[in-house]
Design an enzyme around this catalytic site. Structure first.
Site, PDB file in Angstrom:
ATOM      1  N   GLU A   5     -26.271 -11.155  22.435  1.00 27.11           N
ATOM      2  CA  GLU A   5     -27.192  -9.792  22.050  1.00 27.11           C
ATOM      3  C   GLU A   5     -28.175  -9.889  21.155  1.00 27.11           C
ATOM      4  OE1 GLU A   5     -25.028  -6.054  22.016  1.00 27.11           O
ATOM      5  OE2 GLU A   5     -26.195  -5.092  20.717  1.00 27.11           O
ATOM      6  N   SER A  51     -22.707  -6.806  16.960  1.00 27.84           N
ATOM      7  CA  SER A  51     -22.265  -7.318  18.216  1.00 27.84           C
ATOM      8  C   SER A  51     -23.081  -8.585  18.491  1.00 27.84           C
ATOM      9  CB  SER A  51     -22.116  -6.665  19.447  1.00 27.84           C
ATOM     10  OG  SER A  51     -21.500  -5.361  19.247  1.00 27.84           O
ATOM     11  N   ARG A  62     -29.133  -2.362  26.676  1.00 26.19           N
ATOM     12  CA  ARG A  62     -29.615  -3.285  25.678  1.00 26.19           C
ATOM     13  C   ARG A  62     -30.890  -3.815  26.445  1.00 26.19           C
ATOM     14  NH1 ARG A  62     -26.850  -0.354  23.932  1.00 26.19           N
ATOM     15  NH2 ARG A  62     -25.019  -0.660  22.589  1.00 26.19           N
TER      16      ARG A  62
HETATM   17  C1  LIG Z   1     -23.538  -4.417  11.214  1.00 25.76           C
HETATM   18  C2  LIG Z   1     -24.417  -4.227  12.125  1.00 25.76           C
HETATM   19  C3  LIG Z   1     -23.945  -3.169  13.413  1.00 25.76           C
HETATM   20  C4  LIG Z   1     -24.807  -2.790  14.388  1.00 25.76           C
HETATM   21  N1  LIG Z   1     -24.447  -1.947  15.254  1.00 25.76           N
HETATM   22  C5  LIG Z   1     -25.238  -1.792  16.464  1.00 25.76           C
HETATM   23  C6  LIG Z   1     -24.759  -0.735  17.427  1.00 25.76           C
HETATM   24  O1  LIG Z   1     -23.753  -0.132  17.090  1.00 25.76           O
HETATM   25  N2  LIG Z   1     -25.602  -0.348  18.352  1.00 25.76           N
HETATM   26  C7  LIG Z   1     -26.490  -1.285  18.763  1.00 25.76           C
HETATM   27  O2  LIG Z   1     -27.278  -1.083  19.786  1.00 25.76           O
HETATM   28  N3  LIG Z   1     -27.167  -2.219  17.762  1.00 25.76           N
HETATM   29  C8  LIG Z   1     -26.259  -2.430  16.817  1.00 25.76           C
HETATM   30  N4  LIG Z   1     -26.745  -3.472  15.934  1.00 25.76           N
HETATM   31  C9  LIG Z   1     -27.814  -4.450  16.017  1.00 25.76           C
HETATM   32  C10 LIG Z   1     -29.411  -3.867  15.456  1.00 25.76           C
HETATM   33  O3  LIG Z   1     -29.040  -2.953  14.495  1.00 25.76           O
HETATM   34  C11 LIG Z   1     -29.925  -3.038  16.782  1.00 25.76           C
HETATM   35  O4  LIG Z   1     -30.139  -3.883  17.776  1.00 25.76           O
HETATM   36  C12 LIG Z   1     -31.412  -2.415  16.201  1.00 25.76           C
HETATM   37  O5  LIG Z   1     -32.003  -1.852  17.028  1.00 25.76           O
HETATM   38  C13 LIG Z   1     -32.439  -3.654  15.976  1.00 25.76           C
HETATM   39  O6  LIG Z   1     -33.227  -3.143  15.028  1.00 25.76           O
HETATM   40  P1  LIG Z   1     -34.198  -3.778  13.994  1.00 25.76           P
HETATM   41  O7  LIG Z   1     -35.253  -2.865  13.586  1.00 25.76           O
HETATM   42  O8  LIG Z   1     -33.421  -4.436  12.913  1.00 25.76           O
HETATM   43  O9  LIG Z   1     -34.964  -4.800  15.016  1.00 25.76           O
HETATM   44  P2  LIG Z   1     -35.211  -6.249  14.846  1.00 25.76           P
HETATM   45  O10 LIG Z   1     -33.905  -6.907  14.706  1.00 25.76           O
HETATM   46  O11 LIG Z   1     -36.056  -6.529  13.608  1.00 25.76           O
HETATM   47  O12 LIG Z   1     -35.957  -6.834  16.205  1.00 25.76           O
HETATM   48  C14 LIG Z   1     -35.245  -6.762  17.510  1.00 25.76           C
HETATM   49  C15 LIG Z   1     -36.238  -6.920  18.660  1.00 25.76           C
HETATM   50  O13 LIG Z   1     -36.937  -5.679  18.630  1.00 25.76           O
HETATM   51  C16 LIG Z   1     -38.426  -6.252  18.454  1.00 25.76           C
HETATM   52  N5  LIG Z   1     -39.192  -5.122  17.701  1.00 25.76           N
HETATM   53  C17 LIG Z   1     -39.091  -4.340  16.450  1.00 25.76           C
HETATM   54  N6  LIG Z   1     -39.757  -3.635  16.122  1.00 25.76           N
HETATM   55  C18 LIG Z   1     -40.794  -3.295  17.112  1.00 25.76           C
HETATM   56  C19 LIG Z   1     -41.944  -2.717  17.452  1.00 25.76           C
HETATM   57  N7  LIG Z   1     -42.391  -1.913  16.717  1.00 25.76           N
HETATM   58  N8  LIG Z   1     -42.693  -2.898  18.523  1.00 25.76           N
HETATM   59  C20 LIG Z   1     -41.927  -3.814  19.663  1.00 25.76           C
HETATM   60  N9  LIG Z   1     -40.931  -4.450  19.605  1.00 25.76           N
HETATM   61  C21 LIG Z   1     -40.296  -4.598  18.229  1.00 25.76           C
HETATM   62  C22 LIG Z   1     -38.577  -7.562  17.640  1.00 25.76           C
HETATM   63  O14 LIG Z   1     -39.623  -8.135  18.159  1.00 25.76           O
HETATM   64  C23 LIG Z   1     -37.150  -8.342  18.121  1.00 25.76           C
HETATM   65  O15 LIG Z   1     -37.395  -8.874  19.470  1.00 25.76           O
HETATM   66  C24 LIG Z   1     -25.984  -3.714  14.604  1.00 25.76           C
HETATM   67  C25 LIG Z   1     -26.354  -4.713  13.789  1.00 25.76           C
HETATM   68  C26 LIG Z   1     -25.733  -4.582  12.519  1.00 25.76           C
HETATM   69  C27 LIG Z   1     -26.095  -5.887  11.563  1.00 25.76           C
END
Ligand SMILES: Cc1cc2nc3c(=O)[nH]c(=O)nc-3n(C[C@H](O)[C@H](O)[C@H](O)COP(=O)(O)OP(=O)(O)OC[C@H]3O[C@@H](n4cnc5c(N)ncnc54)[C@H](O)[C@@H]3O)c2cc1C
Length: 287
Positions: A282, A212, A162
């Site tokens: 996380e 998580s 992560r």
């Molecule tokens: C129901 C549920 C289940 C989940 N299951 C998992 C799982 O199995 N495994 C897992 O790893 N995660 C899981 N997650 C967490 C989440 O989906 C992941 O961490 C995902 O990668 C976040 O992506 P996002 O686009 O929503 O990022 P955001 O939440 O929008 O951003 C996360 C970080 O990334 C940065 N960021 C976003 N886009 C960019 C970009 N283009 N350039 C630079 N930085 C950027 C943001 O500034 C921020 O710091 C889960 C979440 C939920 C709600």
């Protein structure tokens, strides 16, 4: 200027926790060039900004964000050629798995059901069920801190659990290439459906959450430690440790961001006092 700047917009509807205050500015670019333009615009005005994806791992404070929130979900365009999948930052991680499957390529099934974008996934090195993006990321195109477009190869990404270089260096992902291995389309699809069924069976997907809440501590599972400490169902305001999965903090209806952060601290301190293991969030808590 090719993008719209909205002012004083509530962020909660955009965030999977459905909590948080207002953004001073909200921008939703529809292309890489609009994203580059928006970043240059706010940089040139010395305005604070953050580039986000689907906000599925983010919590903004109730007091809001005193700058521009740039949401990339509209920047999509995913293609496949010779075993390589090229995706834009706003493509969903599920679509990465789907395109691999359509082309009879295996490996990326674990992405199916992670509700984030490619940008957020690379930032977090998202992973599940034994896979993580760093295993398939070949290279990415980024805007660096000087506003230049740079290409960074996997070896230079400082990927860990992560964790990636994006956690500590100002780099905005525009697009990325991912590898895959030859597979059987039906078997790949069956694996995706199997993993989705596991998610539905074990995770409280009927409630808003960020997935998580805590990173997995070395040698332990966060959910098991939380359950062992009797914290399942513990609430602060509308935030609750899920009864279905102790590793999730859910919004039962009216949670504020403060409820969530107070609950995270309560859980982390209780687990530390009872087991000696310190849980680290996380969820990215934005100040
Ligand atoms: C129901 C549920 C289940 C989940 N299951 C998992 C799982 O199995 N495994 C897992 O790893 N995660 C899981 N997650 C967490 C989440 O989906 C992941 O961490 C995902 O990668 C976040 O992506 P996002 O686009 O929503 O990022 P955001 O939440 O929008 O951003 C996360 C970080 O990334 C940065 N960021 C976003 N886009 C960019 C970009 N283009 N350039 C630079 N930085 C950027 C943001 O500034 C921020 O710091 C889960 C979440 C939920 C709600």
């Amino acid at each position: 200027m090719n993008f719209l700047i909205e002012e004083n917009r509530n962020l909660a509807p955009y965030c999977s926790m459905k909590a948080g205050g207002n953004a001073k500015y909200l921008v939703q670019p529809k292309s890489v060039s609009e994203l580059c333009e928006a970043v240059a615009y706010f940089r040139s005005r010395d305005e604070k900004y953050i580039v986000v994806g689907n906000c599925s791992n983010l919590l903004f404070p109730d007091s809001g964000y005193d700058g521009a929130v740039i949401i990339t979900c509209g920047i999509r365009g995913i293609s496949y050629e010779n075993g390589v999948i090229t995706a834009h930052c706003g493509d969903s991680l599920s679509s990465l798995a789907r395109v691999a499957c359509e082309n009879s390529r295996a490996g990326l099934e674990f992405c199916y059901g992670i509700p984030g974008t490619v940008g957020g996934g690379v930032y977090m090195n998202a992973g599940a069920y034994g896979g993580e993006l760093s295993q398939y990321f070949i290279r990415g195109s980024f805007i660096d801190k000087n506003g230049e477009i740079v290409v960074i190869e996997n070896n230079d990404m400082d990927f860990g659990y992560r964790h990636s270089r994006l956690n500590y260096e100002e780099l905005i992902l525009l697009s990325a290439e991912f590898s895959s291995v030859e597979g059987d389309r039906d078997a790949v699809r069956a694996r995706m459906e199997e993993l989705m069924a596991k998610r539905k069976a074990s995770q409280p997907l009927e409630y808003p959450s960020c997935g998580s809440a805590f990173k997995r501590p070395a040698g332990h599972y966060a959910g098991a430690l939380i359950e062992q400490c009797g914290l399942k169902g513990t609430s602060v305001g509308g935030a609750q440790v899920s009864v279905k999965h102790a590793g999730f903090v859910i919004n039962t209806g009216n949670a504020t961001a403060t409820d969530v952060t107070e609950l995270l601290s309560l859980v982390s301190d209780t687990v530390f006092n009872e087991t000696g293991v310190r849980l680290e969030p996380e969820i990215r808590i934005i100040k």
